[in-house]
Design an enzyme around this catalytic site. Structure first.
Site, PDB file in Angstrom:
ATOM      1  N   HIS A 190      -1.977  -8.912   1.821  1.00  0.00           N
ATOM      2  CA  HIS A 190      -1.638  -7.656   2.513  1.00  0.00           C
ATOM      3  C   HIS A 190      -2.763  -7.342   3.519  1.00  0.00           C
ATOM      4  CE1 HIS A 190       0.301  -3.905   3.228  1.00  0.00           C
ATOM      5  NE2 HIS A 190      -0.181  -3.193   2.223  1.00  0.00           N
ATOM      6  N   ASP A 248      -2.289  -8.693  11.525  1.00  0.00           N
ATOM      7  CA  ASP A 248      -3.639  -9.098  11.135  1.00  0.00           C
ATOM      8  C   ASP A 248      -4.176 -10.268  11.945  1.00  0.00           C
ATOM      9  OD1 ASP A 248      -3.822  -7.140   9.170  1.00  0.00           O
ATOM     10  OD2 ASP A 248      -2.840  -8.397   7.667  1.00  0.00           O
ATOM     11  N   ARG A 276       3.029  -5.065  16.662  1.00  0.00           N
ATOM     12  CA  ARG A 276       1.641  -4.594  16.547  1.00  0.00           C
ATOM     13  C   ARG A 276       0.697  -5.692  17.018  1.00  0.00           C
ATOM     14  NH1 ARG A 276       1.785  -3.072  10.264  1.00  0.00           N
ATOM     15  NH2 ARG A 276       2.651  -5.183  10.301  1.00  0.00           N
ATOM     16  N   SER A 290       0.831  -1.221   0.000  1.00  0.00           N
ATOM     17  CA  SER A 290       0.000   0.000   0.000  1.00  0.00           C
ATOM     18  C   SER A 290       0.857   1.259   0.000  1.00  0.00           C
ATOM     19  CB  SER A 290      -0.967   0.007   1.182  1.00  0.00           C
ATOM     20  OG  SER A 290      -0.309  -0.315   2.387  1.00  0.00           O
ATOM     21  N   HIS A 339       5.725 -12.935   7.222  1.00  0.00           N
ATOM     22  CA  HIS A 339       5.956 -11.534   6.854  1.00  0.00           C
ATOM     23  C   HIS A 339       7.142 -11.426   5.911  1.00  0.00           C
ATOM     24  CE1 HIS A 339       6.425  -7.176   7.205  1.00  0.00           C
ATOM     25  NE2 HIS A 339       5.148  -7.193   7.556  1.00  0.00           N
TER      26      HIS A 339
HETATM   27  C1  ACO Z   1      -0.367  -6.009   6.941  1.00  0.00           C
HETATM   28  C2  ACO Z   1       0.317  -7.063   6.188  1.00  0.00           C
HETATM   29  O1  ACO Z   1       0.371  -6.995   4.999  1.00  0.00           O
HETATM   30  S1  ACO Z   1       1.019  -8.297   7.082  1.00  0.00           S
HETATM   31  C3  ACO Z   1       0.904  -9.714   5.983  1.00  0.00           C
HETATM   32  C4  ACO Z   1      -0.521 -10.171   5.851  1.00  0.00           C
HETATM   33  N1  ACO Z   1      -0.630 -11.380   5.037  1.00  0.00           N
HETATM   34  C5  ACO Z   1      -0.853 -12.586   5.569  1.00  0.00           C
HETATM   35  O2  ACO Z   1      -0.955 -12.764   6.767  1.00  0.00           O
HETATM   36  C6  ACO Z   1      -1.028 -13.723   4.569  1.00  0.00           C
HETATM   37  C7  ACO Z   1      -0.196 -14.931   4.990  1.00  0.00           C
HETATM   38  N2  ACO Z   1       1.203 -14.679   4.839  1.00  0.00           N
HETATM   39  C8  ACO Z   1       1.825 -14.720   3.609  1.00  0.00           C
HETATM   40  O3  ACO Z   1       1.218 -15.057   2.577  1.00  0.00           O
HETATM   41  C9  ACO Z   1       3.296 -14.359   3.519  1.00  0.00           C
HETATM   42  O4  ACO Z   1       3.929 -14.640   4.736  1.00  0.00           O
HETATM   43  C10 ACO Z   1       3.530 -12.875   3.161  1.00  0.00           C
HETATM   44  C11 ACO Z   1       2.764 -12.512   1.874  1.00  0.00           C
HETATM   45  C12 ACO Z   1       3.058 -11.971   4.285  1.00  0.00           C
HETATM   46  C13 ACO Z   1       5.015 -12.640   2.936  1.00  0.00           C
HETATM   47  O5  ACO Z   1       5.392 -13.316   1.778  1.00  0.00           O
HETATM   48  P1  ACO Z   1       6.927 -13.721   1.484  1.00  0.00           P
HETATM   49  O6  ACO Z   1       7.819 -12.598   1.862  1.00  0.00           O
HETATM   50  O7  ACO Z   1       6.970 -14.180   0.081  1.00  0.00           O
HETATM   51  O8  ACO Z   1       7.119 -14.905   2.530  1.00  0.00           O
HETATM   52  P2  ACO Z   1       8.257 -16.043   2.536  1.00  0.00           P
HETATM   53  O9  ACO Z   1       9.504 -15.580   1.891  1.00  0.00           O
HETATM   54  O10 ACO Z   1       8.325 -16.525   3.922  1.00  0.00           O
HETATM   55  O11 ACO Z   1       7.581 -17.140   1.582  1.00  0.00           O
HETATM   56  C14 ACO Z   1       8.238 -18.378   1.325  1.00  0.00           C
HETATM   57  C15 ACO Z   1       7.174 -19.429   1.088  1.00  0.00           C
HETATM   58  O12 ACO Z   1       6.454 -19.624   2.329  1.00  0.00           O
HETATM   59  C16 ACO Z   1       5.075 -19.485   2.095  1.00  0.00           C
HETATM   60  N3  ACO Z   1       4.446 -18.840   3.233  1.00  0.00           N
HETATM   61  C17 ACO Z   1       4.747 -17.648   3.791  1.00  0.00           C
HETATM   62  N4  ACO Z   1       3.862 -17.368   4.765  1.00  0.00           N
HETATM   63  C18 ACO Z   1       2.991 -18.404   4.819  1.00  0.00           C
HETATM   64  C19 ACO Z   1       1.837 -18.655   5.585  1.00  0.00           C
HETATM   65  N5  ACO Z   1       1.369 -17.819   6.486  1.00  0.00           N
HETATM   66  N6  ACO Z   1       1.169 -19.822   5.357  1.00  0.00           N
HETATM   67  C20 ACO Z   1       1.623 -20.694   4.427  1.00  0.00           C
HETATM   68  N7  ACO Z   1       2.691 -20.487   3.655  1.00  0.00           N
HETATM   69  C21 ACO Z   1       3.357 -19.347   3.856  1.00  0.00           C
HETATM   70  C22 ACO Z   1       4.994 -18.554   0.888  1.00  0.00           C
HETATM   71  O13 ACO Z   1       3.716 -18.626   0.267  1.00  0.00           O
HETATM   72  C23 ACO Z   1       6.136 -19.057   0.037  1.00  0.00           C
HETATM   73  O14 ACO Z   1       5.692 -20.221  -0.611  1.00  0.00           O
HETATM   74  P3  ACO Z   1       6.212 -20.587  -2.097  1.00  0.00           P
HETATM   75  O15 ACO Z   1       7.683 -20.794  -1.938  1.00  0.00           O
HETATM   76  O16 ACO Z   1       5.449 -21.804  -2.438  1.00  0.00           O
HETATM   77  O17 ACO Z   1       5.893 -19.407  -2.968  1.00  0.00           O
HETATM   78  O1  OAA Z   2       5.367  -4.462   5.748  1.00  0.00           O
HETATM   79  C1  OAA Z   2       4.704  -5.193   4.985  1.00  0.00           C
HETATM   80  O2  OAA Z   2       5.158  -5.709   3.952  1.00  0.00           O
HETATM   81  C2  OAA Z   2       3.301  -5.541   5.302  1.00  0.00           C
HETATM   82  C3  OAA Z   2       2.812  -4.949   6.579  1.00  0.00           C
HETATM   83  O3  OAA Z   2       2.956  -5.509   7.640  1.00  0.00           O
HETATM   84  C4  OAA Z   2       2.204  -3.636   6.525  1.00  0.00           C
HETATM   85  O4  OAA Z   2       2.186  -3.025   5.457  1.00  0.00           O
HETATM   86  O5  OAA Z   2       1.705  -3.157   7.556  1.00  0.00           O
END
Ligand code: ACO
Ligand code: OAA
Length: 440
Positions: A270, A372, A326, A240, A317
């Site tokens: 996100h 979240d 948080r 964002s 993350h």
């Molecule tokens: C406010 C925010 O935006 S905070 C984030 C909110 N999002 C979530 O909670 C959704 C669940 N979490 C995720 O999908 C991820 O952890 C993200 C999008 C937040 C970060 O993504 P990345 O930086 O790519 O994470 P990472 O490097 O650890 O990923 C490696 C692998 O682990 C997987 N992985 C990461 N987190 C999770 C999870 N919570 N559950 C299952 N698998 C996961 C990824 O999908 C990726 O799989 P792939 O190799 O098959 O593509």
């Molecule tokens: O930092 C990030 O990539 C995602 C996150 O936790 C936020 O935007 O608050």
């Protein structure tokens, strides 16, 4: 007493020579190298953005203008009789890097009140949208519709100097920020509460007025203040913030830029993850017929999610490698205000079980919860059970950070963003797999 805008301008003038000097004298200093995995993998860890509003340490979590979350809450002036600070004072802090006095804070409170009226055509627009439209679509559309109000766009068309860009950008950002709580609350009452909007109360601060317009009793005003501040900023590489910055770098105004950033926040990886967390938890509870789950049942549900190729929402993350502070801050709120609430107990059980499951699964680099995973419980407890609205709350908070960022972007003359792309053949050549890359 200097106004926020005067203080901001002083800070901008002090800061400009630092940026100019870095570019002129040290422009060739390297910050790192880019690998093939970074190019393919979402630029993770590539240092190519600059912001002074907040910084995210992988182990410690976020600092707003150098302050941790507890330090921020402790330092800012509090609303009388409440436990959390004025959101308006936090806006002052993000913009200037200075903790405002109560007097300075109240000046912003009054300034926002004068800017808060939502144009009638925004309400008309929202009312024409089908009621089953996602609230994030409504929120983003309302922001975009107000683009005609942009002072930046008007002044640019008139031929403004680059040195002055920050001024109308600041005005647009304040005008937007002051209106967002009412727009969000209007969407909520129209969509979920039988179309019964509640008029704004000009005697209240932003958090208090938001709770009032949502129709949720105390201490929801404090929940709103806490929520908006916690969700405001997470340095500038998250989707964002980065989107808002990118769009604004083309000198699109704050309305175009924030609407775009909000669209990024609406993605399930996100901001929408907070809706997904509640959806996942409710599905799980429904499958168990509402009974309290055992750790074994929870473990199985987590594995079922992973084995079906889905992510566990609220965990993992891109930068953090520890429990998100948080999350911890909201957990402490729950421990104090709703310690025996069954949903809070379940979220705690997930915190106990999910990291182990994710570690065993072996993919996620960070098995710990993010913001979240904990936010929905608090909303649910105070009666906001319509969880597809949660990301709109996040959006109001996130606007504080991204709007402060684009004001500074224009103040420091940051360039139009345009990273370079390469072809797969070029990567293969760089890797030594092939000899010469094709031209495209
Ligand atoms: C406010 C925010 O935006 S905070 C984030 C909110 N999002 C979530 O909670 C959704 C669940 N979490 C995720 O999908 C991820 O952890 C993200 C999008 C937040 C970060 O993504 P990345 O930086 O790519 O994470 P990472 O490097 O650890 O990923 C490696 C692998 O682990 C997987 N992985 C990461 N987190 C999770 C999870 N919570 N559950 C299952 N698998 C996961 C990824 O999908 C990726 O799989 P792939 O190799 O098959 O593509
Ligand atoms: O930092 C990030 O990539 C995602 C996150 O936790 C936020 O935007 O608050």
């Amino acid at each position: 007493m200097a106004t926020l805008k005067e203080t901001l301008f002083k800070k901008i003038q002090e800061h400009r020579p630092r940026t100019t000097r870095l570019v002129k004298e040290f422009g060739d200093v390297k910050l790192g190298e880019v690998t093939i995995s970074q190019a393919i993998g979402g630029a993770r860890g590539v240092k190519c953005l600059v912001t002074d509003i907040s910084y995210l340490d992988p182990m410690e979590g976020i600092r707003f203008r150098g302050m941790t979350i507890p330090e921020t809450f402790a330092a800012l002036p509090k609303v009388p009789g409440c436990e959390y600070p004025y959101v308006e004072g936090f806006w002052y802090l993000l913009l200037t890097g200075e903790v405002p006095t109560m007097e300075q804070t109240l000046q912003v409170v009054e300034d926002f009140k004068a800017r808060a009226e939502v144009p009638r055509y925004v309400i008309d627009l929202l009312r024409t949208m089908p009621r089953d439209t996602h609230p994030m679509t409504m929120f983003s559309s309302a922001i975009l519709a107000m683009q005609r109000e942009s002072i930046f766009a008007k002044k640019y068309a008139e031929g403004m100097s680059k040195m002055d860009y920050w001024d109308p950008m600041y005005e647009d950002c304040c005008n937007l920020m002051a209106k967002l709580p009412e727009i969000a609350a209007y969407i909520y009452r129209m969509k979920y509460k039988g179309d019964t909007p509640i008029a704004s109360n000009k005697d209240l601060d932003m958090g208090g007025n938001f709770a009032h317009m949502m129709g949720i009793a105390k201490p929801y005003d404090d929940v709103a203040r806490m929520y908006f501040i916690l969700h405001s900023d997470h340095e500038s590489g998250n989707v964002s913030a980065h989107t808002t910055h990118l769009v604004a770098s083309a000198l699109s105004d704050a309305y175009y830029s924030l609407s775009a950033g909000i669209n990024g926040l609406a993605g399930p990886l996100h901001g929408l993850a907070n809706q997904e967390v509640l959806g996942w938890t409710q599905d799980f509870m429904n499958k168990l017929g509402g009974k309290v789950p055992t750790e074994e049942e929870l473990k199985k549900a987590l594995w079922d999610t992973l084995n079906s190729g889905q992510v566990i929402p609220g965990y993992g993350h891109a930068v953090l490698r520890k429990t998100d502070p948080r999350y911890t801050s909201q957990m402490e709120f729950c421990q104090k205000n709703l310690p025996d609430y069954p949903l809070f107990k379940l979220v705690n059980m997930i915190y106990k079980v999910a990291p182990g499951v994710l570690m065993e699964h072996g993919k996620a680099k960070n098995p710990w919860p993010n913001v979240d995973a904990q936010s929905g419980v608090i909303q649910w407890y105070y009666g906001l059970t319509e969880y597809d609205f949660y990301t709109v709350l996040f959006g109001v908070g996130r606007a504080l950070g991204v709007l402060a960022n684009i004001t500074w972007d224009r103040a420091l003359g940051y360039a139009i963003e345009r990273p370079k792309s390469v072809t797969t053949a070029m990567l293969e050549e760089a890797a030594g797999i092939t000899k010469k890359a094709a031209s495209n």
